[in-house]
Design a protein around this motif. Structure first.
Motif, short mmCIF file in Angstrom:
data_model
loop_
_atom_site.label_atom_id
_atom_site.label_comp_id
_atom_site.label_asym_id
_atom_site.label_seq_id
_atom_site.Cartn_x
_atom_site.Cartn_y
_atom_site.Cartn_z
N THR A 33 43.60 45.50 43.67
CA THR A 33 42.36 46.16 44.10
C THR A 33 41.24 45.12 44.09
O THR A 33 41.46 43.98 43.67
CB THR A 33 41.95 47.30 43.14
OG1 THR A 33 41.59 46.72 41.88
CG2 THR A 33 43.03 48.34 42.93
N ASP A 34 40.03 45.56 44.46
CA ASP A 34 38.88 44.64 44.40
C ASP A 34 38.65 44.15 42.97
O ASP A 34 38.22 43.03 42.75
CB ASP A 34 37.60 45.37 44.87
CG ASP A 34 37.68 45.70 46.35
OD1 ASP A 34 38.56 45.15 47.04
OD2 ASP A 34 36.87 46.53 46.81
N MET A 35 38.94 45.02 41.99
CA MET A 35 38.68 44.67 40.59
C MET A 35 39.53 43.47 40.16
O MET A 35 39.08 42.59 39.45
CB MET A 35 38.99 45.86 39.68
CG MET A 35 38.66 45.62 38.22
SD MET A 35 39.14 47.01 37.19
CE MET A 35 37.57 47.76 36.89
N THR A 36 40.79 43.42 40.62
CA THR A 36 41.69 42.35 40.17
C THR A 36 41.74 41.18 41.14
O THR A 36 42.32 40.15 40.85
CB THR A 36 43.13 42.90 39.99
OG1 THR A 36 43.46 43.67 41.15
CG2 THR A 36 43.26 43.74 38.76
N GLN A 37 41.11 41.36 42.30
CA GLN A 37 41.20 40.35 43.35
C GLN A 37 40.79 38.95 42.86
O GLN A 37 41.51 37.99 43.12
CB GLN A 37 40.39 40.79 44.56
CG GLN A 37 40.92 40.26 45.86
CD GLN A 37 39.87 39.39 46.54
OE1 GLN A 37 38.76 39.26 46.06
NE2 GLN A 37 40.25 38.78 47.64
N PRO A 38 39.67 38.80 42.12
CA PRO A 38 39.29 37.45 41.69
C PRO A 38 40.36 36.80 40.81
O PRO A 38 40.68 35.63 40.99
CB PRO A 38 38.00 37.68 40.89
CG PRO A 38 37.51 39.02 41.29
CD PRO A 38 38.70 39.81 41.72
N ALA A 39 40.93 37.56 39.90
CA ALA A 39 41.93 36.99 38.98
C ALA A 39 43.22 36.66 39.73
O ALA A 39 43.85 35.63 39.49
CB ALA A 39 42.23 37.99 37.87
N LEU A 40 43.60 37.51 40.66
CA LEU A 40 44.86 37.30 41.37
C LEU A 40 44.76 36.17 42.39
O LEU A 40 45.75 35.57 42.78
CB LEU A 40 45.30 38.59 42.07
CG LEU A 40 45.60 39.76 41.14
CD1 LEU A 40 45.97 41.00 41.94
CD2 LEU A 40 46.71 39.43 40.17
N LYS A 41 43.53 35.86 42.80
CA LYS A 41 43.30 34.84 43.81
C LYS A 41 43.45 33.43 43.24
O LYS A 41 43.91 32.52 43.91
CB LYS A 41 41.89 35.00 44.38
CG LYS A 41 41.88 35.04 45.89
CD LYS A 41 40.52 35.39 46.47
CE LYS A 41 39.39 34.61 45.85
NZ LYS A 41 38.07 34.97 46.38
N THR A 42 43.04 33.26 41.96
CA THR A 42 42.97 31.92 41.40
C THR A 42 44.36 31.29 41.26
O THR A 42 45.34 31.99 41.03
CB THR A 42 42.31 31.94 40.01
OG1 THR A 42 42.93 32.95 39.25
CG2 THR A 42 40.82 32.17 40.10
#
Ligand SMILES: NC(=O)c1ccc[n+]([C@@H]2O[C@H](COP(=O)([O-])OP(=O)(O)OC[C@H]3O[C@@H](n4cnc5c(N)ncnc54)[C@H](OP(=O)(O)O)[C@@H]3O)[C@@H](O)[C@H]2O)c1
Length: 259
Positions: free
Chosen positions: A195-204
């Motif tokens: 989701t948008d909430m986890t997107q930053p963590a999953l992107k790195t």
């Protein structure tokens, strides 16, 4: 078993954070099962988009701009819901936040307050108010969207994990207090979900985090928002009529978390 017990016809479901992510998936699922829907979030544009999707399924939808940590906003949400829909059969407390990703000892006081005010106090304030309405109506269902972080805290989300543990405890307490009024209260605890909430963590790190979590999950992947729908419908509908005070974990069989 009569499969109609999964239907939500004639029901009204109120879902905070229903405009995006897991809340949106649950809202669309409940609409598909026959419920009229109220969604609450801060941003009008995304509320409108999800509202259109719901009405295209043939259900009524009320979208209310709401900051779910603010008492006046929650009172306004309830007032508008009762005026427009006349009742609340299902409440899904789902809107939550994690504004600072860092160790607990580095967490600022404002971030602690933001997390606790929305994730824990917001759930408390709304469920307290809606439970009184459900009691008058002769029953209802409350679902808290918690997290596996409540019992498997992960690095960087320590304060968030504390808030989620509080939500799980609150759901259990409410279940014991409200059973006598035919109100069931359960927690749906997702594992890592795209989701948008986890997107930053999953992107790195080219989704190193996603690969790590997937490796430690029986199903070999993280969740998509649609993976939460069946469990939410079970808890919300008459199919789960004797289930209360429980936490339903939907994490694809996470073995252990990275710490
Ligand atoms: N994603 C995961 O991996 C995961 C795992 C376990 C548990 N969860 C839980 O699942 C729930 C939903 O998470 P998600 O990943 O779907 O989040 P998301 O994609 O970030 O969506 C959050 C939703 O909540 C709304 N929201 C945020 N702050 C709000 C506020 N102050 N007042 C009202 N609405 C607000 C957002 O809309 P606006 O921004 O417009 O307000 C949006 O509709 C949360 O309780 C989260 O803790 C998520």
């Amino acid at each position: 078993m009569n499969l109609d017990r999964f239907r939500l016809d004639q029901k009204v479901a109120l879902i905070t954070g229903g405009s995006r992510g897991i809340g949106r998936a649950i809202a669309l699922c409940f609409a598909g099962a026959g419920a009229d829907i109220v969604i609450a979030a801060r941003k009008q544009e995304q509320l409108d988009a999800t509202s259109s999707e719901i009405t295209s399924l043939g259900r009524r939808c009320l979208a209310v701009t709401t900051h779910a940590a603010k008492v006046e906003a929650l009172d306004n949400l309830i007032e508008k819901t009762m005026k427009e829909m006349g009742r609340i059969d299902i409440l899904v407390c789902n809107a939550a936040t994690n504004p600072q990703n860092c160790p607990v000892i580095e967490t600022d006081e404002w971030a602690w307050d933001a997390v606790m005010n929305l994730n824990l106090k917001g759930y408390f304030l709304l469920s307290q108010r809606v439970a009184k309405i459900m009691k008058e109506q002769g029953g209802g269902v409350i679902i808290f969207v918690g997290s596996t972080n409540a019992f498997q805290p992960n690095r960087g989300v320590g304060v968030y994990s504390v808030s989620k543990a509080g939500e799980h405890a609150l759901a259990q307490v409410l279940a014991y207090e409200l059973g006598q009024f035919n109100i069931r209260v359960n927690t749906l605890a997702p594992g890592a979900t795209r989701t948008d909430m986890t997107q930053p963590a999953l992107k790195t790190g080219e989704s190193m985090m996603e690969k790590e979590i997937s490796k430690r999950t029986a199903m070999g992947r993280i969740a998509e928002t649609e993976d939460m729908e069946g469990a939410a419908l079970f808890l919300a509908s008459d199919a789960g009529r004797f289930v209360t005070g429980q936490t339903l974990v939907v994490d694809g069989g996470a073995v252990t978390y990275i710490y």
